[in-house]
Scaffold this motif. Structure first.
Motif, PDB file in Angstrom:
ATOM      1  N   ALA A 250     -13.701   3.378 -13.864  1.00  0.00           N
ATOM      2  CA  ALA A 250     -13.593   2.160 -12.798  1.00  0.00           C
ATOM      3  C   ALA A 250     -11.939   2.486 -12.305  1.00  0.00           C
ATOM      4  CB  ALA A 250     -13.670   0.817 -13.460  1.00  0.00           C
ATOM      5  N   LEU A 251     -11.698   2.003 -11.159  1.00  0.00           N
ATOM      6  CA  LEU A 251     -10.392   2.197 -10.370  1.00  0.00           C
ATOM      7  C   LEU A 251     -10.075   0.909  -9.988  1.00  0.00           C
ATOM      8  CD1 LEU A 251      -7.967   4.085  -9.889  1.00  0.00           C
ATOM      9  CD2 LEU A 251      -9.296   4.794  -7.465  1.00  0.00           C
ATOM     10  N   ALA A 252      -8.880   0.310 -10.143  1.00  0.00           N
ATOM     11  CA  ALA A 252      -8.471  -0.912  -9.801  1.00  0.00           C
ATOM     12  C   ALA A 252      -7.074  -0.841  -9.109  1.00  0.00           C
ATOM     13  CB  ALA A 252      -8.497  -2.147 -10.688  1.00  0.00           C
ATOM     14  N   GLU A 253      -6.625  -1.574  -8.247  1.00  0.00           N
ATOM     15  CA  GLU A 253      -5.253  -1.679  -7.801  1.00  0.00           C
ATOM     16  C   GLU A 253      -4.853  -3.212  -7.627  1.00  0.00           C
ATOM     17  OE1 GLU A 253      -4.929  -0.464  -3.639  1.00  0.00           O
ATOM     18  OE2 GLU A 253      -6.268  -2.029  -2.963  1.00  0.00           O
ATOM     19  N   GLY A 254      -3.442  -3.246  -7.315  1.00  0.00           N
ATOM     20  CA  GLY A 254      -2.816  -4.549  -7.044  1.00  0.00           C
ATOM     21  C   GLY A 254      -1.410  -4.214  -6.579  1.00  0.00           C
ATOM     22  N   HIS A 255      -0.745  -5.056  -6.205  1.00  0.00           N
ATOM     23  CA  HIS A 255       0.848  -4.765  -5.936  1.00  0.00           C
ATOM     24  C   HIS A 255       1.459  -5.930  -6.194  1.00  0.00           C
ATOM     25  CE1 HIS A 255      -1.626  -5.795  -1.996  1.00  0.00           C
ATOM     26  NE2 HIS A 255      -0.286  -6.459  -1.974  1.00  0.00           N
ATOM     27  N   VAL A 256       2.838  -5.605  -6.248  1.00  0.00           N
ATOM     28  CA  VAL A 256       3.951  -6.755  -6.264  1.00  0.00           C
ATOM     29  C   VAL A 256       4.825  -6.528  -5.173  1.00  0.00           C
ATOM     30  CG1 VAL A 256       5.752  -7.463  -8.021  1.00  0.00           C
ATOM     31  CG2 VAL A 256       3.764  -6.358  -8.962  1.00  0.00           C
TER      32      VAL A 256
ATOM     33  N   ARG B 202      -7.731  -5.955  -7.052  1.00  0.00           N
ATOM     34  CA  ARG B 202      -9.077  -5.984  -7.010  1.00  0.00           C
ATOM     35  C   ARG B 202      -9.744  -4.458  -7.321  1.00  0.00           C
ATOM     36  NH1 ARG B 202     -10.481  -3.204  -1.124  1.00  0.00           N
ATOM     37  NH2 ARG B 202      -8.866  -1.610  -0.950  1.00  0.00           N
ATOM     38  N   LEU B 203     -10.980  -4.425  -7.681  1.00  0.00           N
ATOM     39  CA  LEU B 203     -11.437  -3.349  -8.045  1.00  0.00           C
ATOM     40  C   LEU B 203     -11.709  -2.299  -6.853  1.00  0.00           C
ATOM     41  CD1 LEU B 203     -13.357  -1.838 -10.128  1.00  0.00           C
ATOM     42  CD2 LEU B 203     -15.129  -2.924  -9.209  1.00  0.00           C
ATOM     43  N   LEU B 204     -11.703  -1.192  -6.907  1.00  0.00           N
ATOM     44  CA  LEU B 204     -11.619  -0.061  -5.633  1.00  0.00           C
ATOM     45  C   LEU B 204     -13.001   0.638  -5.981  1.00  0.00           C
ATOM     46  CD1 LEU B 204      -7.840   1.367  -5.519  1.00  0.00           C
ATOM     47  CD2 LEU B 204      -8.855  -0.068  -3.643  1.00  0.00           C
TER      48      LEU B 204
ATOM     49  N   GLY C 200     -21.255   5.195 -12.588  1.00  0.00           N
ATOM     50  CA  GLY C 200     -21.972   5.092 -13.903  1.00  0.00           C
ATOM     51  C   GLY C 200     -22.716   3.697 -14.123  1.00  0.00           C
ATOM     52  N   GLY C 201     -23.563   3.989 -14.958  1.00  0.00           N
ATOM     53  CA  GLY C 201     -24.513   2.837 -15.348  1.00  0.00           C
ATOM     54  C   GLY C 201     -25.825   2.900 -14.406  1.00  0.00           C
ATOM     55  N   LYS C 202     -26.626   1.825 -14.661  1.00  0.00           N
ATOM     56  CA  LYS C 202     -27.859   1.479 -13.948  1.00  0.00           C
ATOM     57  C   LYS C 202     -27.640   1.164 -12.352  1.00  0.00           C
ATOM     58  CE  LYS C 202     -31.499  -2.042 -14.054  1.00  0.00           C
ATOM     59  NZ  LYS C 202     -32.107  -3.018 -14.818  1.00  0.00           N
ATOM     60  N   SER C 203     -26.595   0.249 -12.337  1.00  0.00           N
ATOM     61  CA  SER C 203     -26.195  -0.037 -10.865  1.00  0.00           C
ATOM     62  C   SER C 203     -25.671   1.357  -9.964  1.00  0.00           C
ATOM     63  CB  SER C 203     -25.345  -1.144 -10.758  1.00  0.00           C
ATOM     64  OG  SER C 203     -24.329  -0.838 -11.318  1.00  0.00           O
ATOM     65  N   GLY C 204     -25.246   2.278 -10.682  1.00  0.00           N
ATOM     66  CA  GLY C 204     -24.550   3.405  -9.906  1.00  0.00           C
ATOM     67  C   GLY C 204     -23.167   3.352  -9.560  1.00  0.00           C
ATOM     68  N   ASP C 205     -23.023   3.926  -8.248  1.00  0.00           N
ATOM     69  CA  ASP C 205     -21.592   3.955  -7.872  1.00  0.00           C
ATOM     70  C   ASP C 205     -21.384   2.825  -6.948  1.00  0.00           C
ATOM     71  OD1 ASP C 205     -21.459   6.338  -9.297  1.00  0.00           O
ATOM     72  OD2 ASP C 205     -21.415   7.679  -7.698  1.00  0.00           O
ATOM     73  N   TRP C 206     -20.118   2.271  -6.768  1.00  0.00           N
ATOM     74  CA  TRP C 206     -19.673   1.378  -5.991  1.00  0.00           C
ATOM     75  C   TRP C 206     -18.302   1.697  -5.357  1.00  0.00           C
ATOM     76  CZ3 TRP C 206     -15.793  -2.359  -5.633  1.00  0.00           C
ATOM     77  CH2 TRP C 206     -15.861  -3.307  -4.872  1.00  0.00           C
ATOM     78  N   ARG C 207     -17.910   1.443  -4.103  1.00  0.00           N
ATOM     79  CA  ARG C 207     -16.698   1.708  -3.557  1.00  0.00           C
ATOM     80  C   ARG C 207     -16.187   0.490  -2.617  1.00  0.00           C
ATOM     81  NH1 ARG C 207     -13.434   6.434  -2.604  1.00  0.00           N
ATOM     82  NH2 ARG C 207     -15.106   7.401  -3.752  1.00  0.00           N
ATOM     83  N   ALA C 208     -15.090  -0.106  -2.775  1.00  0.00           N
ATOM     84  CA  ALA C 208     -14.778  -1.314  -2.191  1.00  0.00           C
ATOM     85  C   ALA C 208     -14.339  -0.855  -0.621  1.00  0.00           C
ATOM     86  CB  ALA C 208     -13.533  -1.827  -2.481  1.00  0.00           C
TER      87      ALA C 208
END
Length: 162
Positions: free
Chosen positions: A28-34, A143-145, A149-157
């Motif tokens: 998993a890859l996530a991001e945020g900013h200040v 947010r999640l970018l 993996g897993g049953k649900s596969g790949d997801w991209r924002a």
């Protein structure tokens, strides 16, 4: 939208049973900013914050947070994490700092919450260490970018302007 997996038939909270799931590589890859004042960003980047190395402390805090996600979020499974990276980069356009976390495991459940927790705590640490200079800083865009993996596969924002 499917039914919520953490809610039982009677509406009670429950931890999902993942014992029947296959072990797969999970990422998993996530991001945020200040967002902060230009002067605050300069102070952080020059290493002149009164509390010390803001970026180093935030990076370590994010890594520690990912490892403890199951202790912070009640229904998360404890996971054997195989990689945690927290990257913090200045962005003059904000102005501020962009934080990204990548978390990996091989297991029966994903690491999205671990990546999001790492980003959130890294951002909070940046705020804590620089608040004496700029109480008006804002933490945004957590947010999640992407995840794989897993049953649900790949997801991209979807692409975002933020």
């Amino acid at each position: 939208m499917s039914a919520l997996s953490h809610i039982g038939a009677s509406g009670e909270a429950r931890m999902v049973d993942v014992s029947g799931k296959s072990e797969t590589a999970r990422v998993a890859l996530a991001e945020g900013h200040v967002i902060m004042a230009v002067q605050t960003l300069a102070m952080v980047l020059s290493g002149d914050a009164k509390k010390g190395d803001v970026l180093g402390a935030a990076r370590i805090a994010g890594i520690m947070a990912a490892k403890r996600t199951h202790e912070l979020i009640p229904l998360c499974h404890p996971l054997l994490l195989t990689k945690i990276s927290v990257d913090i980069a200045p962005d003059e356009a904000l102005p501020g700092l962009r934080v990204r976390a990548e978390v990996k495991t091989r297991g029966q459940t994903g690491v999205e919450m671990e990546a999001l927790t790492a980003v959130s705590i890294a951002c909070l640490t940046i705020y804590d260490m620089a608040k004496a200079a700029d109480r008006g800083m804002r933490i945004e865009g957590v947010r999640l970018l992407e995840k794989s993996g897993g049953k649900s596969g790949d997801w991209r924002a979807p692409e975002s302007a933020a």
